[in-house]
Write a protein that holds these residues in place. Structure first.
Motif, PDB file in Angstrom:
ATOM      1  N   ALA A  11     -14.269  -7.471  18.422  1.00 15.45           N
ATOM      2  CA  ALA A  11     -15.010  -6.215  18.266  1.00 15.45           C
ATOM      3  C   ALA A  11     -14.070  -5.038  18.072  1.00 15.45           C
ATOM      4  CB  ALA A  11     -15.901  -5.981  19.486  1.00 15.45           C
ATOM      5  N   ASN A  12     -12.970  -5.016  18.828  1.00 16.60           N
ATOM      6  CA  ASN A  12     -12.004  -3.919  18.702  1.00 16.60           C
ATOM      7  C   ASN A  12     -11.333  -3.910  17.335  1.00 16.60           C
ATOM      8  OD1 ASN A  12     -12.390  -2.737  21.214  1.00 16.60           O
ATOM      9  ND2 ASN A  12     -10.921  -4.090  22.213  1.00 16.60           N
ATOM     10  N   LYS A  13     -11.081  -5.094  16.783  1.00 16.79           N
ATOM     11  CA  LYS A  13     -10.512  -5.150  15.429  1.00 16.79           C
ATOM     12  C   LYS A  13     -11.508  -4.624  14.410  1.00 16.79           C
ATOM     13  CE  LYS A  13      -6.565  -7.214  16.420  1.00 16.79           C
ATOM     14  NZ  LYS A  13      -5.254  -6.554  16.231  1.00 16.79           N
ATOM     15  N   LEU A  14     -12.761  -5.049  14.539  1.00 16.84           N
ATOM     16  CA  LEU A  14     -13.784  -4.656  13.568  1.00 16.84           C
ATOM     17  C   LEU A  14     -14.054  -3.160  13.606  1.00 16.84           C
ATOM     18  CD1 LEU A  14     -16.311  -7.608  13.990  1.00 16.84           C
ATOM     19  CD2 LEU A  14     -14.693  -7.251  12.132  1.00 16.84           C
ATOM     20  N   ARG A  15     -13.888  -2.531  14.766  1.00 15.31           N
ATOM     21  CA  ARG A  15     -14.119  -1.087  14.875  1.00 15.31           C
ATOM     22  C   ARG A  15     -13.164  -0.305  13.969  1.00 15.31           C
ATOM     23  NH1 ARG A  15     -12.832   1.250  19.559  1.00 15.31           N
ATOM     24  NH2 ARG A  15     -14.084   3.097  19.104  1.00 15.31           N
TER      25      ARG A  15
ATOM     26  N   ALA B 202      -3.693  -4.984  11.199  1.00 14.30           N
ATOM     27  CA  ALA B 202      -4.969  -5.001  11.917  1.00 14.30           C
ATOM     28  C   ALA B 202      -6.150  -4.850  10.963  1.00 14.30           C
ATOM     29  CB  ALA B 202      -4.991  -3.888  12.967  1.00 14.30           C
ATOM     30  N   ILE B 203      -5.969  -4.075   9.896  1.00 13.16           N
ATOM     31  CA  ILE B 203      -7.051  -3.890   8.922  1.00 13.16           C
ATOM     32  C   ILE B 203      -7.293  -5.183   8.149  1.00 13.16           C
ATOM     33  CG2 ILE B 203      -7.744  -2.669   6.816  1.00 13.16           C
ATOM     34  CD1 ILE B 203      -7.948  -0.991   9.343  1.00 13.16           C
ATOM     35  N   GLU B 204      -6.227  -5.858   7.732  1.00 19.62           N
ATOM     36  CA  GLU B 204      -6.383  -7.135   7.023  1.00 19.62           C
ATOM     37  C   GLU B 204      -7.075  -8.158   7.921  1.00 19.62           C
ATOM     38  OE1 GLU B 204      -2.500  -7.076   4.041  1.00 19.62           O
ATOM     39  OE2 GLU B 204      -2.241  -7.552   6.155  1.00 19.62           O
ATOM     40  N   GLU B 205      -6.701  -8.165   9.198  1.00 19.88           N
ATOM     41  CA  GLU B 205      -7.312  -9.100  10.148  1.00 19.88           C
ATOM     42  C   GLU B 205      -8.794  -8.780  10.319  1.00 19.88           C
ATOM     43  OE1 GLU B 205      -6.482 -10.754  14.697  1.00 19.88           O
ATOM     44  OE2 GLU B 205      -5.108  -9.314  13.757  1.00 19.88           O
ATOM     45  N   ALA B 206      -9.128  -7.498  10.453  1.00 20.59           N
ATOM     46  CA  ALA B 206     -10.532  -7.100  10.626  1.00 20.59           C
ATOM     47  C   ALA B 206     -11.362  -7.472   9.407  1.00 20.59           C
ATOM     48  CB  ALA B 206     -10.608  -5.595  10.886  1.00 20.59           C
ATOM     49  N   ARG B 207     -10.820  -7.256   8.215  1.00 20.93           N
ATOM     50  CA  ARG B 207     -11.553  -7.594   6.991  1.00 20.93           C
ATOM     51  C   ARG B 207     -11.742  -9.100   6.876  1.00 20.93           C
ATOM     52  NH1 ARG B 207      -8.508  -3.414   2.757  1.00 20.93           N
ATOM     53  NH2 ARG B 207      -9.381  -1.495   3.648  1.00 20.93           N
ATOM     54  N   ALA B 208     -10.743  -9.865   7.321  1.00 19.27           N
ATOM     55  CA  ALA B 208     -10.877 -11.322   7.291  1.00 19.27           C
ATOM     56  C   ALA B 208     -11.985 -11.782   8.241  1.00 19.27           C
ATOM     57  CB  ALA B 208      -9.551 -11.980   7.677  1.00 19.27           C
TER      58      ALA B 208
ATOM     59  N   LEU C 111      -7.648   7.763  16.216  1.00 23.57           N
ATOM     60  CA  LEU C 111      -8.329   8.465  15.124  1.00 23.57           C
ATOM     61  C   LEU C 111      -9.819   8.151  15.081  1.00 23.57           C
ATOM     62  CD1 LEU C 111      -5.750   8.139  12.183  1.00 23.57           C
ATOM     63  CD2 LEU C 111      -6.187  10.121  13.635  1.00 23.57           C
ATOM     64  N   LEU C 112     -10.229   7.023  15.657  1.00 23.12           N
ATOM     65  CA  LEU C 112     -11.642   6.653  15.670  1.00 23.12           C
ATOM     66  C   LEU C 112     -12.514   7.675  16.395  1.00 23.12           C
ATOM     67  CD1 LEU C 112     -11.480   2.800  16.314  1.00 23.12           C
ATOM     68  CD2 LEU C 112     -12.550   3.912  14.339  1.00 23.12           C
ATOM     69  N   HIS C 113     -11.905   8.478  17.252  1.00 22.81           N
ATOM     70  CA  HIS C 113     -12.675   9.470  18.004  1.00 22.81           C
ATOM     71  C   HIS C 113     -13.047  10.677  17.142  1.00 22.81           C
ATOM     72  CE1 HIS C 113     -11.921   7.336  21.739  1.00 22.81           C
ATOM     73  NE2 HIS C 113     -10.620   7.346  21.500  1.00 22.81           N
ATOM     74  N   LEU C 114     -12.475  10.775  15.932  1.00 23.69           N
ATOM     75  CA  LEU C 114     -12.670  11.953  15.085  1.00 23.69           C
ATOM     76  C   LEU C 114     -13.538  11.632  13.878  1.00 23.69           C
ATOM     77  CD1 LEU C 114      -8.953  13.178  15.028  1.00 23.69           C
ATOM     78  CD2 LEU C 114     -10.780  13.951  16.557  1.00 23.69           C
ATOM     79  N   ASP C 115     -14.161  12.661  13.302  1.00 22.82           N
ATOM     80  CA  ASP C 115     -14.871  12.475  12.041  1.00 22.82           C
ATOM     81  C   ASP C 115     -13.849  12.370  10.897  1.00 22.82           C
ATOM     82  OD1 ASP C 115     -14.019  15.087  11.341  1.00 22.82           O
ATOM     83  OD2 ASP C 115     -15.811  15.975  12.202  1.00 22.82           O
ATOM     84  N   ASP C 116     -14.342  12.035   9.711  1.00 19.97           N
ATOM     85  CA  ASP C 116     -13.430  11.782   8.587  1.00 19.97           C
ATOM     86  C   ASP C 116     -12.534  12.985   8.283  1.00 19.97           C
ATOM     87  OD1 ASP C 116     -14.559   9.327   8.427  1.00 19.97           O
ATOM     88  OD2 ASP C 116     -15.365   9.532   6.407  1.00 19.97           O
TER      89      ASP C 116
ATOM     90  N   GLU D 222     -15.342 -11.132   6.564  1.00 16.03           N
ATOM     91  CA  GLU D 222     -15.653 -12.118   5.518  1.00 16.03           C
ATOM     92  C   GLU D 222     -16.072 -13.450   6.115  1.00 16.03           C
ATOM     93  OE1 GLU D 222     -16.034 -11.665   2.429  1.00 16.03           O
ATOM     94  OE2 GLU D 222     -15.239  -9.639   2.250  1.00 16.03           O
ATOM     95  N   LEU D 223     -15.384 -13.873   7.185  1.00 10.11           N
ATOM     96  CA  LEU D 223     -15.747 -15.145   7.821  1.00 10.11           C
ATOM     97  C   LEU D 223     -17.162 -15.093   8.403  1.00 10.11           C
ATOM     98  CD1 LEU D 223     -12.470 -16.287   9.632  1.00 10.11           C
ATOM     99  CD2 LEU D 223     -13.726 -17.528   7.868  1.00 10.11           C
ATOM    100  N   MET D 224     -17.517 -13.964   9.004  1.00  7.99           N
ATOM    101  CA  MET D 224     -18.868 -13.846   9.561  1.00  7.99           C
ATOM    102  C   MET D 224     -19.920 -13.893   8.463  1.00  7.99           C
ATOM    103  SD  MET D 224     -18.661 -11.211  12.815  1.00  7.99           S
ATOM    104  CE  MET D 224     -18.033  -9.828  11.876  1.00  7.99           C
ATOM    105  N   LYS D 225     -19.628 -13.252   7.317  1.00 10.00           N
ATOM    106  CA  LYS D 225     -20.585 -13.269   6.205  1.00 10.00           C
ATOM    107  C   LYS D 225     -20.700 -14.674   5.617  1.00 10.00           C
ATOM    108  CE  LYS D 225     -19.918  -8.468   4.674  1.00 10.00           C
ATOM    109  NZ  LYS D 225     -19.386  -7.616   3.566  1.00 10.00           N
TER     110      LYS D 225
END
Length: 291
Positions: A149-153, A116-122, A178-183, A125-128
């Protein structure tokens, strides 16, 4: 995929002719979204190529005279390297940097196995590269805007959490919790997921316990003999508290320490450790540099 290739071509398209290109003249595409290549999977592919030959040539573009960049087929390229091939069957296409990057990203997004992280990063890059909004990208990829949007989050996760998804140590659904928590709390929760093997449901419950902790019971005023006589007995408020199972298995303690060390190392700190097992105990020596 018309939007990804809306620039004018300055050279005619190359014909699909298979050439033999030296492996030493080939480099991976810097926009390749797949960052983790499992050695076992490459070994299996190499064995297939050894037995049946390369069924599909790789796709390259010549970015300098005699130098080629992979557009599609890096796994096949790595497998041929492991087999000590001198040359790779390849189709060389004419593309500029923009087209090469977009094609590499799209080609890999259409394959299975990306995290999912590789997909989000791709997607990022495509948007940029193509100056696209999330909605325009979603339309071009045949996805819903909410899916993209869910991937990018997931890219808002801390680096250790992203790396854990990249390395298949936790799932995408764990990452969403984990997104609900701080680092800081992500680090603590990530450690527990990996050390205790928490399911997504268990992780969600623990995350909610961190976000909404149970309030401490209010202290009751001391009762005198007078108030005791006149006061009617009140119903006791029963509160259910979740009891956390505690294991005395020393292997759990050992795995917990190892998971903590891995998190520290993933953060970039050069921590050295040595492990020793005796007849009566496990011994771990940890060395942390001061600078």
């Amino acid at each position: 995929m018309a939007l990804f290739f809306n620039r004018k071509k300055t050279t005619p398209e190359s014909k699909a002719v298979v050439q033999e290109v030296p492996l030493t003249a080939i480099v991976p595409n810097r926009f390749q979204p797949r960052k983790v290549f499992a050695k076992d999977a490459i070994d299996d592919l190499a064995q297939t190529i050894k037995e049946h030959g390369l069924l599909q040539p790789i796709i390259l573009r010549e970015y300098e005279t005699g130098k080629y960049e992979i557009i599609a087929g890096e796994r096949r390229f790595r497998a041929m390297q492991s087999l000590d091939f001198d040359k790779a069957p390849a189709i060389v296409q004419t593309m500029d940097d923009h087209e090469s990057a977009s094609m590499a990203l799209i080609e890999n997004l259409q394959r299975e196995g990306l995290t999912a992280i590789e997909e989000a990063r791709a997607y990022t890059e495509l948007m940029k590269l193509n100056e696209l909004t999330q909605d325009a990208l979603a339309q071009q990829m045949g996805k819903s805007q909410s899916f993209v949007a869910n991937k990018l989050r997931l890219l808002k996760l801390s680096d250790p959490a992203q790396n854990a998804i990249l390395n298949h140590e936790i799932t995408e659904r764990h990452g969403r919790e984990l997104l609900h928590l701080d680092d800081y709390h992500q680090q603590l929760m990530l450690h527990r997921i990996m050390a205790e093997g928490l399911t997504v449901k268990e992780t969600a419950a623990e995350v909610q316990a961190i976000i909404n902790p149970e309030p401490e019971p209010e202290p009751q005023p001391a009762e005198t003999s007078e108030t005791t006589e006149t006061k009617k007995p009140a119903k006791k408020r029963q509160t259910k508290r979740k009891k956390r199972a505690v294991s005395n298995d020393p292997r759990l303690a050992l795995n917990t320490i190892k998971a903590s060390l891995k998190l520290v190392k993933d953060s970039g700190m050069a921590v050295a450790s040595e492990e020793e097992e005796t007849e009566t105990s496990y011994r771990i020596t940890i060395e942390i540099p001061k600078k």
